[in-house]
Design a protein around this motif. Structure first.
Motif, PDB file in Angstrom:
ATOM      1  N   LEU A 117       0.975  -1.012   0.118  1.00 48.91           N
ATOM      2  CA  LEU A 117      -0.022   0.058   0.122  1.00 48.91           C
ATOM      3  C   LEU A 117       0.869   1.347  -0.074  1.00 48.91           C
ATOM      4  N   THR A 118       2.170   1.201   0.267  1.00 49.15           N
ATOM      5  CA  THR A 118       3.031   2.228   0.690  1.00 49.15           C
ATOM      6  C   THR A 118       3.322   2.693  -0.956  1.00 49.15           C
ATOM      7  N   HIS A 119       2.993   1.836  -2.094  1.00 49.46           N
ATOM      8  CA  HIS A 119       3.367   2.276  -3.506  1.00 49.46           C
ATOM      9  C   HIS A 119       2.201   3.368  -3.819  1.00 49.46           C
ATOM     10  N   ARG A 120       1.193   3.393  -3.152  1.00 49.67           N
ATOM     11  CA  ARG A 120       0.099   4.189  -3.464  1.00 49.67           C
ATOM     12  C   ARG A 120      -0.033   5.204  -2.302  1.00 49.67           C
ATOM     13  N   TYR A 121       0.110   5.139  -1.208  1.00 48.35           N
ATOM     14  CA  TYR A 121       0.077   6.000  -0.182  1.00 48.35           C
ATOM     15  C   TYR A 121       1.380   6.429   0.649  1.00 48.35           C
ATOM     16  N   PRO A 122       1.589   7.600   0.725  1.00 48.54           N
ATOM     17  CA  PRO A 122       2.875   8.007   1.239  1.00 48.54           C
ATOM     18  C   PRO A 122       2.974   7.730   2.889  1.00 48.54           C
ATOM     19  N   SER A 123       1.897   7.342   3.343  1.00 53.24           N
ATOM     20  CA  SER A 123       1.954   6.872   4.832  1.00 53.24           C
ATOM     21  C   SER A 123       0.887   6.168   5.096  1.00 53.24           C
ATOM     22  N   VAL A 124       1.167   4.733   5.832  1.00 48.65           N
ATOM     23  CA  VAL A 124       0.170   3.839   6.088  1.00 48.65           C
ATOM     24  C   VAL A 124       0.223   3.458   7.305  1.00 48.65           C
ATOM     25  N   ARG A 125      -0.849   3.424   8.112  1.00 48.54           N
ATOM     26  CA  ARG A 125      -1.006   3.066   9.464  1.00 48.54           C
ATOM     27  C   ARG A 125      -1.915   1.789   9.638  1.00 48.54           C
ATOM     28  N   ILE A 126      -1.260   0.715  10.420  1.00 52.10           N
ATOM     29  CA  ILE A 126      -2.065  -0.516  10.482  1.00 52.10           C
ATOM     30  C   ILE A 126      -2.104  -0.808  11.875  1.00 52.10           C
ATOM     31  N   VAL A 127      -3.445  -1.244  12.364  1.00 48.66           N
ATOM     32  CA  VAL A 127      -3.801  -1.744  13.690  1.00 48.66           C
ATOM     33  C   VAL A 127      -3.966  -3.126  13.565  1.00 48.66           C
ATOM     34  N   THR A 128      -3.301  -3.837  14.504  1.00 47.55           N
ATOM     35  CA  THR A 128      -3.597  -5.337  14.256  1.00 47.55           C
ATOM     36  C   THR A 128      -3.850  -5.981  15.629  1.00 47.55           C
ATOM     37  N   GLY A 129      -4.817  -6.857  15.792  1.00 47.05           N
ATOM     38  CA  GLY A 129      -5.186  -7.576  17.080  1.00 47.05           C
ATOM     39  C   GLY A 129      -5.932  -9.032  17.097  1.00 47.05           C
ATOM     40  N   PRO A 130      -6.037  -9.275  18.165  1.00 50.03           N
ATOM     41  CA  PRO A 130      -6.755 -10.861  18.329  1.00 50.03           C
ATOM     42  C   PRO A 130      -8.419 -10.565  18.413  1.00 50.03           C
ATOM     43  N   LEU A 131      -9.154 -11.554  17.975  1.00 48.35           N
ATOM     44  CA  LEU A 131     -10.413 -11.619  18.274  1.00 48.35           C
ATOM     45  C   LEU A 131     -10.825 -12.917  18.982  1.00 48.35           C
ATOM     46  N   TYR A 132     -11.831 -12.866  19.607  1.00 50.64           N
ATOM     47  CA  TYR A 132     -12.305 -14.162  20.080  1.00 50.64           C
ATOM     48  C   TYR A 132     -13.893 -14.044  19.766  1.00 50.64           C
ATOM     49  N   LEU A 133     -14.350 -14.651  18.721  1.00 50.90           N
ATOM     50  CA  LEU A 133     -15.566 -14.542  18.061  1.00 50.90           C
ATOM     51  C   LEU A 133     -16.227 -15.908  18.406  1.00 50.90           C
ATOM     52  N   PRO A 134     -17.701 -15.587  18.513  1.00 53.76           N
ATOM     53  CA  PRO A 134     -18.530 -16.676  18.580  1.00 53.76           C
ATOM     54  C   PRO A 134     -19.093 -17.490  17.202  1.00 53.76           C
ATOM     55  N   LYS A 135     -19.181 -18.708  17.524  1.00 58.19           N
ATOM     56  CA  LYS A 135     -19.822 -19.471  16.102  1.00 58.19           C
ATOM     57  C   LYS A 135     -21.022 -20.160  16.575  1.00 58.19           C
ATOM     58  N   ARG A 136     -21.925 -20.360  15.749  1.00 61.15           N
ATOM     59  CA  ARG A 136     -23.169 -21.202  15.925  1.00 61.15           C
ATOM     60  C   ARG A 136     -22.785 -22.776  16.054  1.00 61.15           C
ATOM     61  N   ASP A 137     -23.356 -23.116  17.364  1.00 66.82           N
ATOM     62  CA  ASP A 137     -23.166 -24.519  17.408  1.00 66.82           C
ATOM     63  C   ASP A 137     -24.403 -25.507  16.752  1.00 66.82           C
ATOM     64  N   SER A 138     -24.306 -26.533  16.704  1.00 74.20           N
ATOM     65  CA  SER A 138     -25.435 -27.496  16.250  1.00 74.20           C
ATOM     66  C   SER A 138     -26.552 -27.283  16.773  1.00 74.20           C
ATOM     67  N   ASP A 139     -26.620 -27.013  18.126  1.00 78.42           N
ATOM     68  CA  ASP A 139     -27.693 -26.616  18.681  1.00 78.42           C
ATOM     69  C   ASP A 139     -28.456 -25.166  18.621  1.00 78.42           C
ATOM     70  N   GLY A 140     -28.009 -24.434  17.834  1.00 79.29           N
ATOM     71  CA  GLY A 140     -28.411 -23.295  17.464  1.00 79.29           C
ATOM     72  C   GLY A 140     -27.928 -22.100  18.308  1.00 79.29           C
ATOM     73  N   LYS A 141     -27.017 -22.505  19.357  1.00 76.41           N
ATOM     74  CA  LYS A 141     -26.553 -21.369  20.148  1.00 76.41           C
ATOM     75  C   LYS A 141     -25.219 -21.003  19.906  1.00 76.41           C
ATOM     76  N   TRP A 142     -24.737 -19.454  20.059  1.00 79.74           N
ATOM     77  CA  TRP A 142     -23.570 -19.028  19.663  1.00 79.74           C
ATOM     78  C   TRP A 142     -22.572 -19.441  20.890  1.00 79.74           C
ATOM     79  N   ARG A 143     -21.428 -19.750  20.507  1.00 73.17           N
ATOM     80  CA  ARG A 143     -20.555 -19.919  21.747  1.00 73.17           C
ATOM     81  C   ARG A 143     -19.210 -19.468  21.086  1.00 73.17           C
ATOM     82  N   VAL A 144     -18.477 -19.036  22.025  1.00 76.45           N
ATOM     83  CA  VAL A 144     -17.047 -18.436  22.014  1.00 76.45           C
ATOM     84  C   VAL A 144     -16.268 -19.593  22.493  1.00 76.45           C
ATOM     85  N   SER A 145     -15.321 -20.000  21.610  1.00 77.26           N
ATOM     86  CA  SER A 145     -14.347 -21.270  22.255  1.00 77.26           C
ATOM     87  C   SER A 145     -13.145 -21.370  21.715  1.00 77.26           C
ATOM     88  N   TYR A 146     -12.292 -21.146  22.517  1.00 75.41           N
ATOM     89  CA  TYR A 146     -10.716 -20.981  22.387  1.00 75.41           C
ATOM     90  C   TYR A 146      -9.897 -21.767  23.467  1.00 75.41           C
TER      91      TYR A 146
END
Lengths: 340, 340
Positions: free
Chosen positions: A197-226
């Motif tokens: 992206l620095t070929h297009r923009y003279p200055s590039v900022r990037i913020v990076t980080g983790p997520l802990y996202l839920p997914k839908r289980d077979s019982d229809g409930k959303w669960r975070v599992s890690y």
């Protein structure tokens, strides 16, 4: 588009629905005074109990109350303490509960990437001893965990000095990442995309980080599992990672092209288009509890993937590692216009 | 003692082992300059790239660096923002990611509990509209979720004014709790135990909050797994809850009896002794990322469950709700000496 991506997009687009639901409850809410500004407060008849302690905090409740909940602070403020660390190559906020960063911010320019004053073979992974021991990610937690010590700000973005590169090797800049197919492959291609992206923009900022996202289980409930690695378990293994990218045009108050990507911490086929992982910034905010562009006026904001072709350029990991210095600044990405 | 309790105790007692492991890595660490204080830093040869933006934050990296990672803050500080809220009956810190509090602190005394100026039938559950909408727990998230809106500071601890009791009904004082067998039973008995401590201590402080603890799966790996309620999923369902309790002797700089309890968010048999759920405060700290007694000198600190008999007094939920006002201050707990 992956299911997880859909889930967090659904969470964002549901805001409209939430407003409608809020209306259902509004009559109930309107009839109830808000707790902190109730006009119907009764003066307690109980005599004020003697305060057993010397007041130690400036935020005290009024003396008309028989109790003082904030008096707890005499024993220290519980936190959470989001340890903020500034290094030459990155600024981060550390999450004492997951032992991962909340976010790590970096800044790259054509000039910073062109410099080549560092060698990653001279850098070693170190624990962040500025984090109190009970909350610190340890080298032994990663050892034989099956996960890479995954840089959030990549070493290759800090070649402008050995000190800068070394500071990307502190464990507070790491999360456990799947190696094959992710950290060493698709995720590395995304990092490469950000550099291009620095070929297009003279200055590039990037913020990076983790997520802990839920997914839908077979019982229809959303669960975070890690998973939590270490013995005893210490460092959380994120389910996903995000990057929020700002392409700046170099003018004060100028236009800023913003893009956000959420990738699962898993093997990803290189054939998958990067555009599949693009999400609204608001989706990352909702999922992380953070805010990334609160002070960026809408009229300055452009959508990154409308300005440039958001796609990865697949190179083999070994080749990329070897030739990174030579290629930087000299090779435009597939579909990404070069400014040089 | 439950497996989960054992797990977090293991995490605490392993600190000694961690020190030994750190020694293994110390030669490596010693030979590596710490990132922020490296004496071997090389001055970057790259020219300083023009800064595209007006500096907006006081924490800037030195001008000798070609990049400015903290320049991100021009778009707003990402957070996390641990919204601190003070109400007459409680002080809390809200977790924007889980939509639950990090902790809720309260203070009770014999006098505050003796007062009876409020009726919970006049209080209604309200959303905390001071929390930005994307991060707010909603009434609809709890609706038909199968979980109670579980008070962290119980309504029964704030009978000294209707305003005080109302302020315990804000959703930022709630977490999703299992109803039968937990919120309406064992957890309520624990709340009752805390109130009975005012027979012994003239001032009692209680900090309550959620935990998200890993458990060991059949494959030997530790995983955190919890449901997220709401549609779209919004509010995390904690796996456990903690209470850290301070019994104060009423003298400035006096003795403080400290106890900590961790209970699973699940049906608990009333026959289980409360002592089984007692854990070191440090275990709650390690699991939550918080600190509860940092400023309390060791010589002032006593262990609560050595000073009093830590046991519950089982009463039926309906009876307890009805008769709570009359019983308060008049009935000593089983095995808990009354100071009156």
């Amino acid at each position: 588009m992956s299911k997880a991506t859909l889930a967090i997009i659904a969470a964002v687009s549901a805001a409209t629905g939430a407003a409608a639901t809020a209306a259902l409850y509004s009559s109930r809410k309107d009839s109830t005074p808000t707790p902190s500004a109730s006009p119907t407060s009764t003066t307690p008849t109980a005599p004020r109990a003697p305060s057993p302690v010397t007041p130690a905090t400036p935020t005290r409740t009024p003396l008309t109350h028989p109790v003082d909940p904030s008096g707890l602070f005499q024993y220290g403020f519980p936190g959470p303490t989001a340890d903020l660390r500034t290094h030459p190559s990155l600024t981060l906020s550390y999450d004492r509960r997951t032992r991962n960063p909340h976010w790590v911010a970096e800044h790259i320019t054509p000039a910073s990437l062109a410099a080549s004053n560092a060698d990653r073979r001279h850098s070693v992974f170190v624990e962040d001893t500025s984090i109190p021991e009970p909350f610190r990610a340890k080298l032994k937690d990663y050892f034989r965990s099956g996960y890479d010590r995954g840089h959030q700000v990549p070493a290759a973005d800090a070649k402008w000095s050995q000190e800068a590169m070394d500071s990307t090797f502190v464990l507070s800049n790491m999360c456990p990442q799947v190696g094959e197919g992710f950290n060493r492959d698709y995720w590395a291609h995304l990092e490469d995309f950000c550099r291009r992206l620095t070929h297009r923009y003279p200055s590039v900022r990037i913020v990076t980080g983790p997520l802990y996202l839920p997914k839908r289980d077979s019982d229809g409930k959303w669960r975070v599992s890690y998973e939590v690695v270490g013995s005893p378990p210490n460092v959380s293994v994120p389910t996903h990672f995000y990057k929020v990218v700002f392409g700046e045009d170099g003018r004060t108050g100028g236009e800023v092209a913003v893009g956000a990507f959420v990738l699962p911490n898993a093997h990803i086929d290189n054939a998958k288009p990067l555009a599949e992982f693009e999400v609204p910034v608001e989706a990352v905010e909702r999922a992380s509890g953070l805010e990334f562009a609160k002070l960026l006026p809408a009229q300055r904001r452009k959508r990154l993937c409308r300005e440039v072709d958001c796609s990865i350029l697949v190179k083999e990991y070994g080749d990329r590692q070897k030739s990174f210095g030579r290629q930087q600044g000299g090779q435009g990405g597939r579909g990404l216009p070069s400014s040089s």
